[in-house]
Each structure stands twice: as C-alpha cells, then as structure tokens.
Scaffold this motif. Structure first.
Motif, PDB file in Angstrom:
ATOM      1  N   GLY A 177       0.812  -1.207   0.000  1.00 23.66           N
ATOM      2  CA  GLY A 177       0.000   0.000   0.000  1.00 23.66           C
ATOM      3  C   GLY A 177       0.847   1.260   0.000  1.00 23.66           C
ATOM      4  O   GLY A 177       0.537   2.230  -0.702  1.00 23.66           O
ATOM      5  N   LEU A 178       1.938   1.261   0.776  1.00 25.57           N
ATOM      6  CA  LEU A 178       2.838   2.411   0.796  1.00 25.57           C
ATOM      7  C   LEU A 178       3.469   2.637  -0.569  1.00 25.57           C
ATOM      8  O   LEU A 178       3.565   3.777  -1.048  1.00 25.57           O
ATOM      9  N   VAL A 179       3.905   1.544  -1.197  1.00 27.07           N
ATOM     10  CA  VAL A 179       4.558   1.652  -2.500  1.00 27.07           C
ATOM     11  C   VAL A 179       3.575   2.167  -3.547  1.00 27.07           C
ATOM     12  O   VAL A 179       3.898   3.063  -4.335  1.00 27.07           O
ATOM     13  N   LEU A 180       2.361   1.606  -3.567  1.00 22.65           N
ATOM     14  CA  LEU A 180       1.373   2.024  -4.558  1.00 22.65           C
ATOM     15  C   LEU A 180       0.977   3.486  -4.386  1.00 22.65           C
ATOM     16  O   LEU A 180       0.706   4.178  -5.374  1.00 22.65           O
ATOM     17  N   SER A 181       0.979   3.965  -3.143  1.00 25.55           N
ATOM     18  CA  SER A 181       0.610   5.369  -2.907  1.00 25.55           C
ATOM     19  C   SER A 181       1.694   6.327  -3.389  1.00 25.55           C
ATOM     20  O   SER A 181       1.430   7.513  -3.583  1.00 25.55           O
ATOM     21  N   ARG A 182       2.930   5.813  -3.581  1.00 21.53           N
ATOM     22  CA  ARG A 182       4.042   6.681  -4.010  1.00 21.53           C
ATOM     23  C   ARG A 182       4.374   6.533  -5.493  1.00 21.53           C
ATOM     24  O   ARG A 182       5.190   7.312  -6.007  1.00 21.53           O
ATOM     25  N   LEU A 208      11.815   9.171  -2.332  1.00 14.96           N
ATOM     26  CA  LEU A 208      11.766   9.690  -0.970  1.00 14.96           C
ATOM     27  C   LEU A 208      11.367   8.600   0.015  1.00 14.96           C
ATOM     28  O   LEU A 208      11.903   8.537   1.133  1.00 14.96           O
ATOM     29  N   LEU A 209      10.444   7.739  -0.384  1.00 15.62           N
ATOM     30  CA  LEU A 209      10.053   6.612   0.473  1.00 15.62           C
ATOM     31  C   LEU A 209      11.240   5.705   0.738  1.00 15.62           C
ATOM     32  O   LEU A 209      11.466   5.274   1.886  1.00 15.62           O
ATOM     33  N   LEU A 210      12.032   5.421  -0.290  1.00 19.49           N
ATOM     34  CA  LEU A 210      13.173   4.530  -0.139  1.00 19.49           C
ATOM     35  C   LEU A 210      14.250   5.156   0.744  1.00 19.49           C
ATOM     36  O   LEU A 210      14.843   4.483   1.596  1.00 19.49           O
ATOM     37  N   VAL A 263       9.944  -3.419  -6.432  1.00 18.87           N
ATOM     38  CA  VAL A 263       8.993  -2.797  -7.360  1.00 18.87           C
ATOM     39  C   VAL A 263       9.731  -1.915  -8.365  1.00 18.87           C
ATOM     40  O   VAL A 263       9.424  -1.927  -9.569  1.00 18.87           O
ATOM     41  N   ILE A 264      10.723  -1.155  -7.904  1.00 18.86           N
ATOM     42  CA  ILE A 264      11.504  -0.322  -8.815  1.00 18.86           C
ATOM     43  C   ILE A 264      12.230  -1.186  -9.834  1.00 18.86           C
ATOM     44  O   ILE A 264      12.239  -0.889 -11.038  1.00 18.86           O
ATOM     45  N   GLY A 265      12.852  -2.278  -9.368  1.00 16.15           N
ATOM     46  CA  GLY A 265      13.533  -3.189 -10.292  1.00 16.15           C
ATOM     47  C   GLY A 265      12.577  -3.799 -11.300  1.00 16.15           C
ATOM     48  O   GLY A 265      12.913  -3.928 -12.487  1.00 16.15           O
ATOM     49  N   ALA A 266      11.381  -4.171 -10.840  1.00 12.53           N
ATOM     50  CA  ALA A 266      10.396  -4.749 -11.752  1.00 12.53           C
ATOM     51  C   ALA A 266       9.976  -3.727 -12.811  1.00 12.53           C
ATOM     52  O   ALA A 266       9.813  -4.078 -13.990  1.00 12.53           O
TER      53      ALA A 266
END
Length: 319
Positions: free
Chosen positions: A92-97, A273-275, A293-296
């Motif tokens: 959820g955090l990743v999708l929101s960013r 920023l999240l990372l 997710v970034i790698g994908a």
C-alpha cells in the motif's frame, strides 16, 4: 515475434528473481541485527523475549529458508508490513508513491526526448559550427554532472536566489489542488532530472544522424534536388531514430537513480523519498519491497523497449 517476446519475458523474470536475491543478501550483510529495528529502546527486553521475537519473525531460520518464505509471500502480493509506519502494508505504501514518481519521471522523459532529439539534429546539421561545439560542451557537462549536484545547483539558483520556483513539495500546503500549482512545483525537478538523459540522447542523436546522412540514399535524394529540410525530416531522421528507442529504454534506470536524489532534495512524495526514508530508519520490509517494485518497473520498461525496437526493426528478432 511471440517467441522473441517470450524469450525476453523469461530473461526479465530471471533478472527480477536474481535482483530480489541480491537485495535480500545485501540487507542481511548490512551492519547490525535486523531485529534491532523491531525493538523499542524505551522497553527493555530479556534474552528470552528477544529469542521469541526472532522466532516469530522467522529470523532464526537459515537465510535460504528466510528468502524462500519472503518470496512465497511476495508472489501473493504480500510484501510485508512497515516497521516504522504503524504496521502499514508495504504494498500500500509503494502504490501510494508510484503516481508522483511516474508523473515526475514521465515529465522528465518528455523534456529529455524533445530537447535531446532537437539539439542532436541541430548539432548534426550544423556540424563543427559554434552551435555544435557549444551543444557538445553542454552535453558533456550534463552527462558528467551527478543528479544530486544538478538538483542542489538548480534549487539554489531558481528557488533560493531567483525565487522563480518552489523549493520543495508537490503542492502548496493549505491551498486547494490546481493543475497550475502542480505544474509550478513539477517543472524544476523534472527539468533537472532530465538533464543527464537529454545530454545522452543528444549525443547519440547527433552521431546517429551523421552516420545516416553519409548513406547513399541520402546523397541520391540531394542529387535529385530534394530540399535539405525534407532530406533530414523524411529520409534521414526516421532511420536515425532507431538507436534512440533502445537508448531511451536503457536510461530509465538512470532516471530512477536520479529521481531518488531529486525527490530527496525537493521533498517530492514519490518512491525515491520513500526509499530514502526507509534506509534512514532501517525499515527493512519497505526497503525490500520498494527496491523490488523499482527493479520490476525497470525490467518491464526494458522488455517493452526491446519489443518496440523489434517491431521497428524486424532484423532484431533474427537469432
């Protein structure tokens, strides 16, 4: 084309698995114990409590077992829960960013493509002129400048000294959303993020167009009296753009790396920023999930780039 696409897809999946293994191993090799991130320093814990916590988190298992357990959960869409964000799901955090990062990178890519191709064509058409030499110097500076340096210089000049652009954020706090306000905050970080990509595209565009302009069919078109504008735009430019398709896809990884610095400097609420926040707080599940997710995304973009290039130039599918 189907066989070529399947082959590239299998390679992409293998790369994603290898990336997840590498990230998992590197996180385990970082100094300190992963369990420290789960401990509240204000609440002392006995050795037995620590052992129970380690067992409940699966950290008492061998690394291969821990990785396979994490991978099994990841395949179902469960990337774990954040340690420092009140147990919020990592997915959820990743999708929101993702949205803000895609907006920033998409705008930067558009800037880079337009500027890179335009200035590359100018450099090739006016070869060895003052304009060509000036653009070459600018391109060299753009390629050599790291993203964090470009971000700090741009922030100082346009925000601190000239007050033309906001110094950070995605929207003005306390004001209602408006497209104009969003663009006002977006232009500077996107332009700075596009610097390295635009410089690379410009150099490749110039070299590719110069090579095409020396081909026999271009000389034939000129001998027939075709105007130079149509020789460039109709005969030479299309073929010169073929290598640029692959270059644009390969620079996505560069753009993501630059976005991490740009988002940190401008406090842009995206994946970068999240990372960075996760690394600073040693939030291992968020680091693992965000990096995966970034790698994908990079692998998917490269896969689409390869397929697009194969469509444009069918010779790529041979072998």
């Amino acid at each position: 084309m189907l066989q070529y696409s399947l082959r590239r897809l299998i390679i992409g999946i293998a790369m994603l698995v290898a990336l997840s293994m590498l990230i998992f191993l590197l996180l385990r090799l970082t100094p300190g114990d992963p369990i420290d991130a789960y401990i509240d320093p204000n609440l002392p814990m006995s050795p037995s409590d620590l052992a129970d916590l380690r067992r409940s988190l699966g950290l008492d298992q061998p690394l291969p077992v821990q990785y396979l357990g994490w991978l099994q959960q990841a395949l179902t869409g469960n990337l774990g829960y954040s340690i420092k964000r009140l147990d919020q799901p990592v997915l959820g955090l990743v999708l929101s960013r993702i949205g803000p990062t895609v907006l920033l990178m998409g705008t930067a890519l558009a800037f880079a493509i337009v500027a890179g191709i335009t200035f590359g064509v100018i450099g090739a058409v006016r070869r060895n002129s003052l304009a060509d030499l000036s653009l070459s110097v600018v391109a060299l500076a753009g390629i050599s400048s790291p993203a964090f340096l470009s971000a700090l210089i741009g922030l100082y000049i346009f925000s601190v000294r000239l007050h033309w652009m906001p110094s950070g954020g995605m929207l003005t706090p306390g004001e209602e959303f408006s497209v104009g306000d969003l663009l006002h905050h977006l232009i500077l970080p996107a332009a700075l993020l596009s610097v390295a990509q635009a410089a690379l595209i410009m150099r490749y565009m110039r070299a590719s167009l110069l090579e095409v302009l020396n081909q026999d069919y271009v000389r034939t078109a000129r001998a027939k009296g075709v105007r130079e504008f149509w020789v460039i735009s109709k005969h030479a430019l299309r073929n010169a753009l073929l290598p640029i398709v692959t270059l644009i896809g390969s620079t996505i990884g560069l753009a993501i790396g630059g976005a991490i610095f740009i988002e940190s400097v401008f406090n842009w609420p995206g994946m970068g920023l999240l990372l960075v926040d996760a690394v600073q707080t040693r939030d291992y599940p968020v680091i693992m999930g965000a990096t995966l997710v970034i790698g994908a995304c990079v692998i998917v973009v490269n896969l689409l780039t390869d397929i697009t290039y194969a469509v444009v130039d069918p010779r790529i599918k041979v072998g």
